[in-house]
Motif scaffolding. Sequence first.
Motif, PDB file in Angstrom:
ATOM      1  N   MET A 143      -3.628   3.185  23.596  1.00 48.09           N
ATOM      2  CA  MET A 143      -3.791   2.495  22.322  1.00 48.09           C
ATOM      3  C   MET A 143      -3.512   3.393  21.117  1.00 48.09           C
ATOM      4  O   MET A 143      -3.490   2.917  19.993  1.00 48.09           O
ATOM      5  CB  MET A 143      -5.208   1.934  22.219  1.00 48.09           C
TER       6      MET A 143
ATOM      7  N   ARG B 138      -2.355   7.066  15.189  1.00 41.52           N
ATOM      8  CA  ARG B 138      -2.584   5.704  14.706  1.00 41.52           C
ATOM      9  C   ARG B 138      -3.151   4.855  15.832  1.00 41.52           C
ATOM     10  O   ARG B 138      -2.753   4.998  16.989  1.00 41.52           O
ATOM     11  CB  ARG B 138      -1.285   5.078  14.209  1.00 41.52           C
ATOM     12  N   ASP B 139      -4.062   3.961  15.471  1.00 42.31           N
ATOM     13  CA  ASP B 139      -4.601   3.041  16.470  1.00 42.31           C
ATOM     14  C   ASP B 139      -3.632   1.874  16.669  1.00 42.31           C
ATOM     15  O   ASP B 139      -2.546   1.843  16.067  1.00 42.31           O
ATOM     16  CB  ASP B 139      -6.010   2.568  16.089  1.00 42.31           C
ATOM     17  N   ALA B 140      -4.003   0.936  17.514  1.00 43.60           N
ATOM     18  CA  ALA B 140      -3.124  -0.188  17.849  1.00 43.60           C
ATOM     19  C   ALA B 140      -2.740  -1.010  16.622  1.00 43.60           C
ATOM     20  O   ALA B 140      -1.687  -1.649  16.608  1.00 43.60           O
ATOM     21  CB  ALA B 140      -3.788  -1.074  18.904  1.00 43.60           C
ATOM     22  N   GLN B 141      -3.576  -0.996  15.593  1.00 46.06           N
ATOM     23  CA  GLN B 141      -3.277  -1.744  14.368  1.00 46.06           C
ATOM     24  C   GLN B 141      -2.497  -0.909  13.345  1.00 46.06           C
ATOM     25  O   GLN B 141      -2.167  -1.392  12.273  1.00 46.06           O
ATOM     26  CB  GLN B 141      -4.576  -2.252  13.717  1.00 46.06           C
ATOM     27  N   GLY B 142      -2.239   0.361  13.658  1.00 45.98           N
ATOM     28  CA  GLY B 142      -1.480   1.219  12.763  1.00 45.98           C
ATOM     29  C   GLY B 142      -2.319   2.044  11.810  1.00 45.98           C
ATOM     30  O   GLY B 142      -1.778   2.811  11.014  1.00 45.98           O
ATOM     31  N   ALA B 143      -3.647   1.905  11.881  1.00 47.28           N
ATOM     32  CA  ALA B 143      -4.516   2.696  11.005  1.00 47.28           C
ATOM     33  C   ALA B 143      -4.540   4.149  11.470  1.00 47.28           C
ATOM     34  O   ALA B 143      -4.567   4.432  12.681  1.00 47.28           O
ATOM     35  CB  ALA B 143      -5.936   2.129  11.015  1.00 47.28           C
TER      36      ALA B 143
ATOM     37  N   GLN C 219     -12.483   7.866  16.872  1.00 46.15           N
ATOM     38  CA  GLN C 219     -12.274   6.983  18.033  1.00 46.15           C
ATOM     39  C   GLN C 219     -11.868   7.745  19.291  1.00 46.15           C
ATOM     40  O   GLN C 219     -11.069   7.273  20.096  1.00 46.15           O
ATOM     41  CB  GLN C 219     -11.246   5.888  17.712  1.00 46.15           C
TER      42      GLN C 219
END
Length: 155
Positions: free
Chosen positions: A8, A60-65, A89
Amino acid sequence: MMSGIARMVRVEPCDPRDPDAICVMERLSGALVTLTGDGGTSSFDPAEVLLPRAQFVVARDAQGAVIGCGAYRPLEGDVAEIKRMYAEQRCGGVILAHLEAAALADGYRAASLSTRRVNVRAVSFYARHGYSEIAPYGRYADRPQSICLGKCLSP
């Protein structure tokens, strides 16, 4: 086998002057000030990771953050210095693995770093990833509050 978090998280090179990089490094500095009283900014010059055989990355996480960062720069000879490692995370292992692989591809055979002894979470993280205490180097030589760690890199 890749862990769930590794699937992720996307780690990618980033200019350390990019707003996303600046923001995550500000979060890192804030966390370090709370823990150690020093944000660590005096030992990092963004220009040093814009050189050949150096790299700054964001995770970056799965949402791009943006949820983490890290860098390496030339230290001496075939040794890279890991800098500005920060992970939210539980993605630190993914960031560190990326930095080590990129440093190896850039011709480094070892990685070194320094952290504060009081940052026991960081010290144990690096120990879990194969780092062990080495002689203090550079600006850390006369700083008993610092611990220097190193690891041989292998393909």
